[in-house]
Structures are given as structure tokens and as C-alpha cells.
Design an enzyme around this catalytic site. Structure first.
Site, mmCIF file in Angstrom:
data_model
loop_
_atom_site.group_PDB
_atom_site.id
_atom_site.type_symbol
_atom_site.label_atom_id
_atom_site.label_comp_id
_atom_site.label_asym_id
_atom_site.label_seq_id
_atom_site.Cartn_x
_atom_site.Cartn_y
_atom_site.Cartn_z
ATOM 1 N N ASN A 1 0.807 -1.223 0.000
ATOM 2 C CA ASN A 1 0.000 0.000 0.000
ATOM 3 C C ASN A 1 0.837 1.270 0.000
ATOM 4 O OD1 ASN A 1 0.291 -1.520 2.569
ATOM 5 N ND2 ASN A 1 -0.366 0.386 3.516
ATOM 6 N N CYS B 1 -3.339 4.654 6.922
ATOM 7 C CA CYS B 1 -3.883 4.008 8.119
ATOM 8 C C CYS B 1 -3.068 4.381 9.349
ATOM 9 C CB CYS B 1 -3.900 2.492 7.954
ATOM 10 S SG CYS B 1 -4.887 1.980 6.555
HETATM 11 N N1 PLP Z 1 -4.551 -4.339 3.578
HETATM 12 C C1 PLP Z 1 -3.979 -3.355 2.868
HETATM 13 C C2 PLP Z 1 -2.793 -3.670 2.025
HETATM 14 C C3 PLP Z 1 -4.472 -2.050 2.944
HETATM 15 O O1 PLP Z 1 -3.890 -1.077 2.243
HETATM 16 C C4 PLP Z 1 -5.583 -1.787 3.781
HETATM 17 C C5 PLP Z 1 -6.083 -0.396 3.958
HETATM 18 O O2 PLP Z 1 -5.362 0.557 3.797
HETATM 19 C C6 PLP Z 1 -6.164 -2.857 4.473
HETATM 20 C C7 PLP Z 1 -5.628 -4.114 4.361
HETATM 21 C C8 PLP Z 1 -7.365 -2.638 5.361
HETATM 22 O O3 PLP Z 1 -8.549 -2.551 4.588
HETATM 23 P P1 PLP Z 1 -9.859 -1.835 5.195
HETATM 24 O O4 PLP Z 1 -9.630 -0.370 5.131
HETATM 25 O O5 PLP Z 1 -10.975 -2.300 4.305
HETATM 26 O O6 PLP Z 1 -10.038 -2.348 6.587
#
Ligand code: PLP
Length: 373
Positions: A144, A317
Site C-alpha cells: 500500500n 492508516c
Molecule cells: N490491507 C492493505 C494492504 C491495505 O492497504 C488496507 C487499507 O489501507 C487494508 C488491508 C485494510 O482494509 P480496510 O480499510 O478495508 O479495513
């Protein structure tokens, strides 16, 4: 000043108009998909249409898709629910994977990555030799923050040779790369609707037909007892339409990568001090992670925000928490470089003029800060 140049698709993708329509129509209907009467059957039909579309995005049977509240829940369910004797993850996984394994009562191992964020296969092999089997190997398909794409089929082959099962977090890969459960060879794959233009708070766990899974959320046994709770029918309808659009939109990946290249070439023309992270890796077509040494990522985010441009520093995040990105640290970057990096992520609404506005704003900040130094 132009506002609302949105270059933060990896944080969340603008919802597609066709998704809003599908969600509105589904929300106007009454019915619990578990009810046997006509209204319930109608709701179930909406759900199953969405499930079929999500299954088509990843090349699996509709019954192998279990809906849940998002990528975070999907990852937690898999990491905690396969009954594995040990778990191996990579050092560049999303926080939802890193946190999900913290309190497991089986051994957890972390695979190293190289300077481009690519998993060290030799180290994975070493870990597979010592990890109690069957292990669960969990390696994301695409990162990400800097977009590096892992060679999942090759890693699966290695893991399967030791009798391990394999999960890939395909949250960022979906809609940007073709996905096929069988070609990948994985046992588990996780998705998030809002990263492909669907509603937030929706996700899916995709399972190979024989993969075991203990539910994290228990109750009424919905989703073939893999995730209890009355389903978000309107959310599934929207997720389904987003999955369909994402599948069709794969044909524009090249155009998006050209925009990304235009942006990086623009930055390079301003300064050769800029560091493009994971530049040597096969990367997502839409993602660029760039360090402007000496200028904190948060300062850059504020500067771009004032110019009407939305980007993020490190992973969205983890923004708000002033912590160095574990991804960039795992790649061997110093705190100084990691702290001065930003992520630009594009998508179906990005235009060449958005990219040019970004480069102009970058140049302005660079000139201002380099004069001060
Ligand atoms: N996995 C990856 C690689 C992400 O980039 C994200 C969110 O940024 C997630 C999991 C989590 O997804 P969600 O926002 O639907 O909880």
C-alpha cells in the site's frame, strides 16, 4: 487555486457513480437475506448477484466468497482462523496483518525484504524449514505504501513444498492487477471494497474450495458459517458493481502507469535529490512513494493540502500517529528518508493536468525549502 485534486486512491478510492446507484436501489428494498419469504428472497438475490461479480474479479466460485466488514476484518479472520501450527508474514505487511498475529498462541516468524521491499525468498525457505507445519504464510500481493508487487505464484510454490498454506492480502492489488485464485495458487485471498470504488466497511475473504477457516465473528451462521451477522445487502450490491467496474478498468492500467511515469519524470526534472522508493521493483501502476530529503512528510502533506491536492505521508492508516513507516524501515531506509516520504496514488479519475499541478506544487516546495537549507 484548483481544489480537490485527489491523489490518494490507496487510502480510499472515490466511489463510482454506478455504485451509488446500486447501493441506493438496494437500500430502498426491505428484506433480510436469511428470511424465507419473498422480501428475503429478493434481498438474497441482490447479495448473490454481488457475490458473483466479486467472484469474477478473482476467478473463483461465488460460494468461495465470504463477505465481511473490510480488509482489516478479512485479514484478522484468516490470520487467526486457519488452525496453522505457525505463521510466517513479511516485514512489509499492512498493520491489520501485523496486529492480527500479535497474540497468536503459535510461533510467528517475519520474512525479511530487500531494498525494494521484495520478499527474500532464501529467508522464507529458511523459515519454512524450521517453522512447525502446517504453517500459514501470509504475504501481500502489492504494498500500500510503495506499491511493490510480490511474485506470489513463486512464493506459493515454495511454501507448498513444505506443506504450508498461503494467504495473500490483495486489497491494493485488486482493480490494479489481474487476479486469479487458481493461477496464484493461494488458499486465502482478502479484498476491500473501498479500495476499488465500492462502499467503505465492506470486504471479502476468498477461500480455495478445501481451505479450512474458523470464523472470527460467530452467531447466526451466515456466509456459510464463515462470518455471522446479517449481511450488508446494499454494501454487497455496491461492492459487486465496483468489482465489475474494477475488472473492466484493468484495461486502463497502462494509461495510469503513464501518468505515474509522467509524475516521476516531472519530479526528476526538478531535482535529482528526490528518492523514488521501490523504483527497482515491479510496482503497482498507480503508486509512487517519493522522499524529499529534509522535508517532513507531514509538512509536505500540509503544503499540498493548501494547494488543493490530497496525498498522504506513508500509510494513511497510520497517519495521525507520528511513527516511522515499518515498510520503509524494513527496506533499510534511514528514519530521515522514511520521515520525508509521501505517497501519491492515482486512479480512474486522475488526469494529466492533476499530475502537472502536483509536480508544480512539489517544485515550489522544493525550491522554498532548498533555499532555506
Ligand atoms: N490491507 C492493505 C494492504 C491495505 O492497504 C488496507 C487499507 O489501507 C487494508 C488491508 C485494510 O482494509 P480496510 O480499510 O478495508 O479495513
Amino acid at each position: 487555486m484548483k481544489t480537490n485534486i485527489y491523489l490518494d486512491y490507496n487510502a480510499t478510492c472515490p466511489i463510482r457513480p454506478s455504485v451509488i446507484d446500486a447501493v441506493s436501489i438496494a437500500m430502498a428494498e426491505v428484506g433480510n437475506p436469511s428470511s424465507v419469504h419473498q422480501a428475503g428472497r429478493n434481498a438474497k438475490a441482490v447479495m448473490e448477484e454481488g457475490r458473483t461479480k466479486v467472484a469474477a474479479l478473482v476467478g473463483c466460485r461465488p460460494r468461495d466468497v465470504a463477505f465481511c466488514s473490510g480488509g482489516t476484518e478479512a485479514n484478522n479472520t484468516v490470520l487467526q482462523g486457519t488452525g496453522a501450527a505457525s505463521v510466517i508474514i513479511s516485514a512489509v505487511e499492512h498493520d491489520s496483518v501485523l496486529s492480527a498475529v500479535k497474540d497468536l498462541d503459535v510461533p510467528v516468524f517475519k520474512v525479511r525484504t530487500d531494498a525494494n521491499g521484495m520478499v527474500d525468498k532464501g529467508h522464507l525457505e529458511e523459515l519454512l524449514k524450521t517453522a512447525p507445519q502446517p504453517a500459514l504464510v501470509s504475504i501481500m500481493m502489492a504494498n500500500n505504501e510503495m506499491g511493490a508487487i510480490q511474485d506470489i505464484p513463486q512464493l506459493v510454490e515454495l511454501a507448498k513444498g513444505f506443506g504450508a498454506r498461503f494467504h495473500t492480502d490483495a486489497v491494493q492489488a485488486a482493480g490494479k492487477l489481474p487476479l486469479d485464485m487458481k493461477a496464484l495458487g493461494v488458499d486465502y485471498l482478502t479484498l476491500s471494497s473501498h479500495k476499488i470504488g465500492g462502499p467503505q466497511g465492506m470486504g471479502a475473504i476468498v477461500l480455495a474450495p478445501t481451505a479450512p477457516l474458523k470464523a472470527l465473528v460467530v452467531g447466526g451462521g451466515q456466509e456459510l458459517a464463515r462470518r455471522s451477522g446479517t449481511e450488508n445487502v446494499a454494501g454487497v450490491a455496491g461492492f459487486g458493481v465496483a468489482a465489475y467496474e474494477a475488472l473492466v478498468g484493468l484495461s486502463s492500467a497502462k494509461a495510469v502507469s503513464e501518468l505515474r511515469n509522467r509524475l516521476e519524470q516531472g519530479i526528476r526534472a526538478v531535482s535529482n535529490e528526490a528518492i523514488i522508493l521501490a523504483e527497482g521493483a515491479d510496482r503497482l501502476p498507480n503508486t509512487s512513494c517519493i522522499a524529499m530529503p529534509g522535508v517532513k512528510g507531514e509538512t509536505q502533506v500540509m503544503h499540498f493540502d493548501l494547494a488543493g491536492i490530497c496525498i498522504s505521508s506513508g500509510s494513511a492508516c497510520s497517519s495521525g500517529k507520528v511513527k516511522v513507516s515499518h515498510v520503509l524501515s524494513a527496506m533499510g531506509y534511514s528514519n530521515e528518508v522514511a520521515e520525508s516520504s509521501i505517497r501519491i496514488s492515482m486512479g480512474y479519475g486522475t488526469t494529466p493536468s492533476d499530475v502537472d499541478a502536483f509536480v508544480a506544487a512539489w517544485a515550489k516546495l522544493y525550491e522554498r525549502t532548498s533555499k532555506k537549507a
